[in-house]
Design a protein around this motif. Structure first.
Motif, PDB file in Angstrom:
ATOM      1  N   PRO A 180       0.803  -1.235   0.000  1.00  0.00           N
ATOM      2  CA  PRO A 180       0.000   0.000   0.000  1.00  0.00           C
ATOM      3  C   PRO A 180       0.831   1.278   0.000  1.00  0.00           C
ATOM      4  CG  PRO A 180      -0.115  -1.094   2.127  1.00  0.00           C
ATOM      5  CD  PRO A 180       0.567  -2.045   1.199  1.00  0.00           C
ATOM      6  N   LEU A 181       2.135   1.180   0.296  1.00  0.00           N
ATOM      7  CA  LEU A 181       3.032   2.327   0.253  1.00  0.00           C
ATOM      8  C   LEU A 181       4.144   2.037  -0.743  1.00  0.00           C
ATOM      9  CD1 LEU A 181       3.374   3.302   4.031  1.00  0.00           C
ATOM     10  CD2 LEU A 181       2.002   4.433   2.278  1.00  0.00           C
TER      11      LEU A 181
ATOM     12  N   GLN B  45      -8.570   4.095  -5.345  1.00  0.00           N
ATOM     13  CA  GLN B  45      -7.525   3.313  -4.688  1.00  0.00           C
ATOM     14  C   GLN B  45      -6.908   2.284  -5.628  1.00  0.00           C
ATOM     15  OE1 GLN B  45      -8.191   2.146  -0.501  1.00  0.00           O
ATOM     16  NE2 GLN B  45     -10.184   3.144  -0.651  1.00  0.00           N
ATOM     17  N   LEU B  46      -7.684   1.771  -6.577  1.00  0.00           N
ATOM     18  CA  LEU B  46      -7.115   0.873  -7.577  1.00  0.00           C
ATOM     19  C   LEU B  46      -6.194   1.639  -8.518  1.00  0.00           C
ATOM     20  CD1 LEU B  46     -10.180  -1.388  -8.471  1.00  0.00           C
ATOM     21  CD2 LEU B  46      -8.494  -1.635  -6.647  1.00  0.00           C
ATOM     22  N   LYS B  47      -6.555   2.859  -8.856  1.00  0.00           N
ATOM     23  CA  LYS B  47      -5.667   3.670  -9.686  1.00  0.00           C
ATOM     24  C   LYS B  47      -4.362   3.977  -8.962  1.00  0.00           C
ATOM     25  CE  LYS B  47      -9.342   5.938 -12.318  1.00  0.00           C
ATOM     26  NZ  LYS B  47      -9.984   7.247 -12.669  1.00  0.00           N
ATOM     27  N   THR B  48      -4.424   4.133  -7.640  1.00  0.00           N
ATOM     28  CA  THR B  48      -3.203   4.384  -6.876  1.00  0.00           C
ATOM     29  C   THR B  48      -2.273   3.186  -6.927  1.00  0.00           C
ATOM     30  OG1 THR B  48      -4.407   5.865  -5.395  1.00  0.00           O
ATOM     31  CG2 THR B  48      -2.307   5.002  -4.604  1.00  0.00           C
ATOM     32  N   LEU B  49      -2.811   2.003  -6.771  1.00  0.00           N
ATOM     33  CA  LEU B  49      -1.982   0.803  -6.871  1.00  0.00           C
ATOM     34  C   LEU B  49      -1.420   0.639  -8.280  1.00  0.00           C
ATOM     35  CD1 LEU B  49      -4.102  -1.730  -4.769  1.00  0.00           C
ATOM     36  CD2 LEU B  49      -1.978  -0.620  -4.099  1.00  0.00           C
ATOM     37  N   ASN B  50      -2.193   0.986  -9.288  1.00  0.00           N
ATOM     38  CA  ASN B  50      -1.678   0.938 -10.659  1.00  0.00           C
ATOM     39  C   ASN B  50      -0.529   1.927 -10.844  1.00  0.00           C
ATOM     40  OD1 ASN B  50      -3.750  -0.875 -11.039  1.00  0.00           O
ATOM     41  ND2 ASN B  50      -5.067   0.556 -12.132  1.00  0.00           N
ATOM     42  N   TYR B  51      -0.631   3.076 -10.199  1.00  0.00           N
ATOM     43  CA  TYR B  51       0.448   4.067 -10.269  1.00  0.00           C
ATOM     44  C   TYR B  51       1.716   3.527  -9.611  1.00  0.00           C
ATOM     45  CZ  TYR B  51       3.037   8.352  -9.223  1.00  0.00           C
ATOM     46  OH  TYR B  51       4.007   9.320  -9.110  1.00  0.00           O
ATOM     47  N   PHE B  52       1.577   2.808  -8.503  1.00  0.00           N
ATOM     48  CA  PHE B  52       2.735   2.189  -7.857  1.00  0.00           C
ATOM     49  C   PHE B  52       3.384   1.163  -8.786  1.00  0.00           C
ATOM     50  CE2 PHE B  52       0.914   2.923  -3.322  1.00  0.00           C
ATOM     51  CZ  PHE B  52       1.185   4.279  -3.470  1.00  0.00           C
ATOM     52  N   ALA B  53       2.564   0.393  -9.497  1.00  0.00           N
ATOM     53  CA  ALA B  53       3.111  -0.592 -10.430  1.00  0.00           C
ATOM     54  C   ALA B  53       3.882   0.091 -11.559  1.00  0.00           C
ATOM     55  CB  ALA B  53       1.985  -1.453 -10.999  1.00  0.00           C
TER      56      ALA B  53
ATOM     57  N   CYS C 189       7.329   1.249 -10.306  1.00  0.00           N
ATOM     58  CA  CYS C 189       8.253   0.140 -10.069  1.00  0.00           C
ATOM     59  C   CYS C 189       8.676  -0.548 -11.355  1.00  0.00           C
ATOM     60  CB  CYS C 189       7.611  -0.886  -9.140  1.00  0.00           C
ATOM     61  SG  CYS C 189       7.287  -0.272  -7.477  1.00  0.00           S
ATOM     62  N   GLY C 190       8.242  -0.045 -12.498  1.00  0.00           N
ATOM     63  CA  GLY C 190       8.639  -0.624 -13.772  1.00  0.00           C
ATOM     64  C   GLY C 190       7.960  -1.932 -14.103  1.00  0.00           C
ATOM     65  N   ARG C 191       6.731  -2.119 -13.620  1.00  0.00           N
ATOM     66  CA  ARG C 191       6.037  -3.374 -13.872  1.00  0.00           C
ATOM     67  C   ARG C 191       4.953  -3.243 -14.938  1.00  0.00           C
ATOM     68  NH1 ARG C 191       5.324  -6.004  -7.784  1.00  0.00           N
ATOM     69  NH2 ARG C 191       7.517  -5.739  -7.152  1.00  0.00           N
ATOM     70  N   ALA C 192       4.402  -2.069 -15.112  1.00  0.00           N
ATOM     71  CA  ALA C 192       3.305  -1.893 -16.067  1.00  0.00           C
ATOM     72  C   ALA C 192       3.238  -0.428 -16.478  1.00  0.00           C
ATOM     73  CB  ALA C 192       1.973  -2.348 -15.457  1.00  0.00           C
ATOM     74  N   LYS C 193       2.474  -0.207 -17.540  1.00  0.00           N
ATOM     75  CA  LYS C 193       2.190   1.140 -18.025  1.00  0.00           C
ATOM     76  C   LYS C 193       0.710   1.185 -18.377  1.00  0.00           C
ATOM     77  CE  LYS C 193       2.542   5.280 -19.708  1.00  0.00           C
ATOM     78  NZ  LYS C 193       2.649   6.457 -18.811  1.00  0.00           N
ATOM     79  N   PHE C 194      -0.043   2.082 -17.687  1.00  0.00           N
ATOM     80  CA  PHE C 194      -1.489   2.165 -17.879  1.00  0.00           C
ATOM     81  C   PHE C 194      -1.821   3.390 -18.736  1.00  0.00           C
ATOM     82  CE2 PHE C 194      -1.341  -0.640 -14.262  1.00  0.00           C
ATOM     83  CZ  PHE C 194      -2.446  -1.462 -14.416  1.00  0.00           C
ATOM     84  N   THR C 195      -2.664   3.148 -19.725  1.00  0.00           N
ATOM     85  CA  THR C 195      -3.204   4.220 -20.563  1.00  0.00           C
ATOM     86  C   THR C 195      -4.720   4.158 -20.464  1.00  0.00           C
ATOM     87  OG1 THR C 195      -1.326   4.044 -22.095  1.00  0.00           O
ATOM     88  CG2 THR C 195      -3.299   5.198 -22.869  1.00  0.00           C
TER      89      THR C 195
END
Length: 501
Positions: A276-277, A338-346, A349-355
């Motif tokens: 979560p952080l 809150q799901l968008k926040t977790l996506n931002y963390f991903a 960390c270089g795991r995904a890119k959301f558009t």
């Protein structure tokens, strides 16, 4: 005294004397040795008895009895008094005997309670599993929150979770995409929903918005969150979103819809789970260079079709590669913040890119968002041998360069001492403390890599627009639908795509 009274009574009955001798003188007139006939005369009195009766009468005074000796005969006790005396003595003998009745009553109550639970409990509660693929198990609606006009966030908890939770059970794993089947008992139909490894840790007192936390420990299993869209024409979605707190629903699963193929990197430590952080996310482990690189994927989703991707990213052992995600939403509020926040963390960390493509803003998935496919980094043992050969050639090239540099610098001209010769430079290698530092400062950004596999998930019209209509009408439940749409124009085939319905 009793003997004397009895004798006097006999004298009165057997004689014709009307009175009763009350004085001692009257007794002396009775002959001591007289022959009395059997016709009713008084029998003779022995000398010892007459002497005892002739003694002077002394009134008994209890105060004169200093030794506490009594000559009185008490009346025998009644049966009730005897029983009371026995009970009193038994109670005085042991304290435990006083507690025996209470212990017996308590034991009877406890036995009755467990016997009632055993004979009346539902047989489903004896199953210690969180989910079963061939049997429906009871879950409770432990939380429900309306995200917007059409979307609901529902938390489901296994009924009697505390008594059946086993530490070895782990539902979520980033190596697979799975769903659960929920049964509607009124019309006897089932629908599949993709759960997320989240649970409600608290509620905002002002907005009533839930505080979501990731399932990271075995004791947190048995809870998950569903994001459900309510359709006015959908009987099942209206029934599910109308459930109240502590209402019971029956689930079956997990239904595995896709399993990530084997990769040689699976033998090495897994990638750490999201937290979560951002500062709490552990850095990725370093993988050897002679192993094929992890794959890059593309994910095209619409609405709640993004949930399979989020399930993989949020679960333990997430994918080791990179994911380009294109999420089509009607409104920005369709996806909880809150799901968008977790996506931002991903992303950090270089795991995904959301558009995010918002329809209300005029955005739409187009051909420019779809890239051409490339061959996978690993498709068999031959790829491992190729990777090892490439790594060996790289080491040989580095060694040749080192030897060449040594030959060129064999003769070193004499020169005065420099500052760096006196104080050599220290080789300080800083280690990243979290995944964000590792990706931002210590790892070079990789060049643009095309994906080798693509996922498509969303409404039926969206899937047809991107990759054509799927066809699962066969015994193997294998997708044999023709490929069309945006992916076909870019050179994709049925072997490197997966349509999730």
């Amino acid at each position: 005294m009793l003997r004397r009274v009895r004798l006097l009574r006999q004298v009165r009955l057997n004689s014709n004397v009307p009175g009763r001798p009350n004085e001692s003188g009257d007794l002396e007139k009775i002959p001591k040795h007289s022959n009395v006939s059997s016709s009713g005369s008084i029998p003779p009195i022995k000398t010892s008895i007459s002497n005892m009766l002739a003694k002077k009468k002394v009134e008994y005074n209890p105060e004169d009895n200093k030794e506490g000796v009594t000559y009185e005969f008490h009346a025998p006790q009644s049966p009730l008094e005897v029983r009371s005396e026995q009970i009193r003595k038994s109670h005085q003998a042991s304290k435990w005997r006083k507690m025996l009745p209470s212990l017996a009553v308590g034991g009877a109550l406890i036995w009755g309670f467990y016997a009632y639970n055993y004979f009346t409990a539902d047989k489903k509660e004896a199953i210690p599993d969180l989910l079963l693929p061939d049997r429906f198990l009871p879950y409770l609606v432990s939380f429900k929150y309306q995200v917007d006009q059409d979307h609901y966030l529902i938390e489901l908890t296994r009924k009697n979770r505390g008594s059946i939770l086993a530490p070895h059970q782990q539902l979520f794993d980033g190596k697979r995409i799975w769903s659960v089947e929920i049964k509607q008992p009124e019309i006897n139909i089932v629908r599949n929903y993709t759960p997320l490894p989240l649970y409600v840790a608290g509620i905002d007192p002002d907005t009533q918005e839930p505080h979501l936390r990731l399932v990271t420990k075995p004791e947190e299993e048995g809870k998950f969150v569903l994001l459900v869209k309510r359709y006015d024409s959908g009987e099942f979605s209206r029934w599910l979103t109308s459930r109240k707190l502590l209402d019971e629903v029956e689930l079956r699963g997990p239904v595995v819809e896709y399993k990530v193929p084997y990769h040689p990197l699976d033998k090495f430590p897994a990638r750490p789970q999201l937290q979560p952080l951002l500062s709490k996310i552990q850095p990725d482990p370093e993988y050897p260079e002679n192993i094929p690189k992890p794959e890059t994927w593309a994910f095209y989703a619409a609405g709640t079709g993004v949930l399979p991707l989020l399930q993989m990213l949020y679960s333990p052992n997430p994918p080791k590669g990179f994911i380009n995600a294109y999420v089509s939403l009607r409104k920005e509020s369709n996806l909880p913040s809150q799901l968008k926040t977790l996506n931002y963390f991903a992303e950090k960390c270089g795991r995904a890119k959301f558009t995010y493509l918002i329809s209300d803003n005029g955005d739409r998935l187009e051909a420019k968002h779809v890239s051409r496919p490339q061959l996978p980094n690993f498709s068999g043992l031959m790829d491992v041998k190729i990777s090892e050969e490439v790594y060996r050639q790289k080491l040989l090239a580095q060694k040749r360069q080192e030897v060449k540099n040594q030959i060129q610098g064999a003769r070193i001209e004499e020169r005065p001492l420099q500052e760096e010769d006196v104080i050599p430079k220290l080789d300080i290698r800083l280690q990243p403390q979290n995944a964000f530092q590792q990706f931002s400062f210590f790892r070079k950004q990789p060049p643009q890599v095309y994906p080798s596999f693509a996922f498509i998930c969303g409404p039926e019209g969206f899937i047809s627009y991107v990759s054509g209509r799927p066809n699962l009408n066969n015994l193997e439940q294998k997708d044999t639908g023709d490929l069309s749409g945006l992916l076909k124009d870019k050179g994709w085939t049925l072997s490197n795509i997966k349509r999730l319905i």
